[in-house]
Design an enzyme around this catalytic site. Structure first.
Site, mmCIF file in Angstrom:
data_model
loop_
_atom_site.group_PDB
_atom_site.id
_atom_site.type_symbol
_atom_site.label_atom_id
_atom_site.label_comp_id
_atom_site.label_asym_id
_atom_site.label_seq_id
_atom_site.Cartn_x
_atom_site.Cartn_y
_atom_site.Cartn_z
ATOM 1 N N LYS A 22 0.859 -1.192 0.000
ATOM 2 C CA LYS A 22 0.000 0.000 0.000
ATOM 3 C C LYS A 22 0.888 1.232 0.000
ATOM 4 O O LYS A 22 1.494 1.581 1.011
ATOM 5 C CB LYS A 22 -0.903 0.049 1.240
ATOM 6 N N SER A 81 3.943 7.792 10.887
ATOM 7 C CA SER A 81 3.996 8.605 12.105
ATOM 8 C C SER A 81 3.928 7.714 13.351
ATOM 9 O O SER A 81 3.507 6.562 13.295
ATOM 10 C CB SER A 81 2.819 9.573 12.126
ATOM 11 N N VAL A 118 0.290 6.551 14.047
ATOM 12 C CA VAL A 118 -0.161 5.414 13.231
ATOM 13 C C VAL A 118 0.583 4.141 13.647
ATOM 14 O O VAL A 118 0.007 3.054 13.674
ATOM 15 C CB VAL A 118 0.037 5.714 11.719
ATOM 16 N N GLY A 119 1.845 4.298 14.019
ATOM 17 C CA GLY A 119 2.631 3.143 14.461
ATOM 18 C C GLY A 119 2.043 2.501 15.697
ATOM 19 O O GLY A 119 1.919 1.266 15.776
ATOM 20 N N GLU A 165 8.818 1.954 11.635
ATOM 21 C CA GLU A 165 9.847 2.985 11.448
ATOM 22 C C GLU A 165 9.128 4.320 11.559
ATOM 23 O O GLU A 165 8.395 4.717 10.655
ATOM 24 C CB GLU A 165 10.497 2.797 10.066
ATOM 25 N N CYS A 200 12.832 11.479 7.924
ATOM 26 C CA CYS A 200 12.828 11.046 9.335
ATOM 27 C C CYS A 200 14.161 11.374 9.968
ATOM 28 O O CYS A 200 14.269 11.533 11.170
ATOM 29 C CB CYS A 200 12.640 9.545 9.438
ATOM 30 N N GLU A 252 8.141 16.288 16.324
ATOM 31 C CA GLU A 252 8.561 16.195 14.926
ATOM 32 C C GLU A 252 7.709 17.135 14.069
ATOM 33 O O GLU A 252 6.487 17.032 14.060
ATOM 34 C CB GLU A 252 8.422 14.758 14.417
HETATM 35 C C1 UN1 Z 1 13.481 8.467 5.885
HETATM 36 O O1 UN1 Z 1 13.416 9.679 5.887
HETATM 37 O O2 UN1 Z 1 12.571 7.777 6.399
HETATM 38 O O3 UN1 Z 1 19.424 8.514 5.522
HETATM 39 C C2 UN1 Z 1 14.550 7.714 5.211
HETATM 40 C C3 UN1 Z 1 18.621 9.133 4.819
HETATM 41 C C4 UN1 Z 1 17.944 8.418 3.659
HETATM 42 C C5 UN1 Z 1 16.736 7.701 4.106
HETATM 43 C C6 UN1 Z 1 15.776 8.485 4.931
HETATM 44 N N1 UN1 Z 1 18.886 7.509 3.055
HETATM 45 O O4 UN1 Z 1 18.320 10.292 5.054
#
Ligand code: UN1
Length: 499
Positions: free
Chosen positions: A178, A232, A235-236, A253, A287, A388
């Site tokens: 998805k 997020s 949601v996790g 993640e 992230c 965040e």
């Molecule tokens: C993400 O933002 O979930 O290290 C992944 C990094 C990228 C991957 C980020 N290779 O910033």
């Protein structure tokens, strides 16, 4: 205005492009221009159930295909990603907004991951170990598990699906994918490439739609034992809760609130480069983005003025324009959320040094652009230093020494990436040991993970699993321990002494 007419795309289930049960659709929109990229089905539980059925059926055959042959599919997919890199890169700029070099990097990450996992087809190593008894052989082997529900985000719309789907397939699992609602076209291209590469029917299926329908049904479906979600924290948590009654394996993640520490002895020019790239690259929508900068007293003022000067020079625009350095954010609600944090920061008493507004000049008002934003005099407990934001906003915090800097860096609920700029080897190793995060960089920003190392975070960033590298294999397989007793007699472990 639609770029591709009003074409409505389909789901891909059991090796066929099929309509969803309902006629309802949603649109994917170019965040730089507001143009419609395509229309996609708002799938329902019924569509998910069909896809799971197809994946479950395909699993019966796929898990028996020798792993090096399963890897053959991935090698062909990797080659097609290379052949179609330019086209995917351009589509990514249009559908997701990141600037061209970064979009190319996203596709490259998928190429790297696909080849890396294809290589695993001839490894997938287990262990052999001696037995405590004579004439007995033992080993551990990785076993495939079944159907994976892969729920992916919009910020790495080709790379992150590859992080989940490539290891799942080489391990012998099958997948219902998805993609994020903001990047369905890239999801569909991703699957199309697998189809071109000779994907057996049902091994990879795609179902478009929202998390509250498609995602939740995948999580609740009794025939989907594995869920891998990047999204997020909220949601996790819901995903883990909903999956708990079926004791599913859940890989999460989630968020980050990553800090770059700049010690007084740092190479300041290098630190400024690292901060600008990590805070404003991908418009802060990683992230791993650096949304906090913790600086020593001697460098603080100089760092602050250099960062402001550099941030103000960054050119905002459509990522298709060669000179654009910062693209749009993903959608209107993201823009509003990012701006609301500027208001929160000001109310909390932080000093807004630059940015802090929606950019509307030269046609930027057609899309969702936010000016690179820097706050100074930020207290580590302020919401802008804790929550965040997922946008181009970073917060400068003072620290007196390495101990305080590390304490502040760790004083958050997340633990994804971290970084320290210092010329002092002792401080660098202290940081490696004491920064509570899944990733620590020395003399580099917080972004830029490579595919052959584990990726993931501590604390509320996840639930202990890692993707990428060898670590991913632990999620997509289960260990089986095998004991072969060739002594021809009863030998009781822990009871009968060996000879
Ligand atoms: C993400 O933002 O979930 O290290 C992944 C990094 C990228 C991957 C980020 N290779 O910033």
């Amino acid at each position: 205005m639609a770029l591709t007419g009003t074409k409505t795309y389909q789901n891909y289930i059991g090796g066929e492009w099929v309509d969803a049960a309902s006629d309802e659709t949603f649109e994917s929109v170019n965040p730089a221009t507001g143009e419609v990229v395509g229309a996609f089905p708002k799938s329902s539980a019924e569509d998910v159930d069909r896809a799971v059925e197809a994946a479950k059926d395909a699993y019966q055959r796929w898990h028996l295909v020798p792993a090096p042959k399963r890897a053959g599919l991935l090698f062909r997919v990797g080659q097609r990603f290379i052949d179609r890199k330019d086209e995917l890169t351009e589509l990514m700029v249009k559908e997701m907004g990141k600037v061209r070099p970064e979009a190319g990097g996203d596709v490259q990450e998928a190429i790297d991951m696909t080849y890396y996992m294809a290589g695993e087809g001839r490894r997938l190593f287990g262990h052999t170990t001696p037995s405590e008894m004579p004439n007995k052989f033992q080993m551990s082997v990785r076993m495939p598990i079944g159907v994976v529900g892969a729920i992916t985000p919009w910020n790495f719309p080709i790379a992150i699906p590859s992080w989940k789907i490539a290891p799942a397939l080489v391990c012998g699992d099958t997948v219902v994918f998805k993609p994020a609602r903001d990047t369905p076209m890239l999801g569909e291209r991703f699957v199309e490439i697998f189809e071109e590469a000779g994907l057996p029917a049902g091994v990879l299926n795609i179902v478009h739609g929202g998390g509250e329908t498609v995602g939740e049904r995948l999580v609740a479906h009794p025939d989907v034992p594995l869920i891998s979600l990047t999204g997020s924290r909220e949601v996790g948590v819901r995903t883990a809760q909903n999956a708990a009654s079926l004791l599913k394996h859940v890989h999460l993640e989630l968020g980050g609130k990553n800090a770059i520490i700049v010690m007084d002895d740092a190479d300041l020019e290098l630190a400024v480069d690292g901060i600008i790239w990590s805070a404003f690259g991908t418009s802060g929508q990683r992230c791993t983005a650096a949304s906090r900068v913790i600086a020593g007293a001697k460098v603080y003022d100089s760092l602050q003025s250099q960062l402001v000067a550099r941030a103000e020079k960054l050119r905002l625009g459509n990522g298709l324009d060669e000179d654009t350095e910062v693209g749009p954010v993903i959608n209107k609600s993201a823009l509003e959320k990012i701006h609301s944090y500027t208001e929160i920061g000001k109310d909390e008493g932080a000093k807004l040094l630059t940015g802090g507004e929606i950019a509307t000049e030269n046609g930027l008002d057609k899309g969702f652009f936010y000016r690179p934003t820097i706050f100074a005099d930020v207290d580590p407990e302020m919401r802008i230093a804790q929550e965040e934001i997922f946008g181009p906003t970073t917060a400068l915090i003072r620290a007196t020494d390495v101990d305080e800097a590390i304490r502040i860096a760790n004083g958050i609920e997340y633990g994804l990436s971290s970084s320290i700029f210092t010329r002092d080897i002792n401080k660098a190793f202290r940081a490696i040991r004491d920064l509570n995060a899944g990733i620590t960089y020395i003399n580099a920003g917080t972004i830029g993970a490579e595919v052959h190392l584990p990726f993931g975070g501590t604390k509320q960033t996840g639930n202990g699993h890692r993707e990428a590298g060898q670590a991913a294999l632990d999620f997509y397989t289960e260990w089986k321990s095998v004991y072969v007793d060739y002594s021809g007699k009863l030998q009781r472990a822990q009871i009968d002494p060996g000879e």
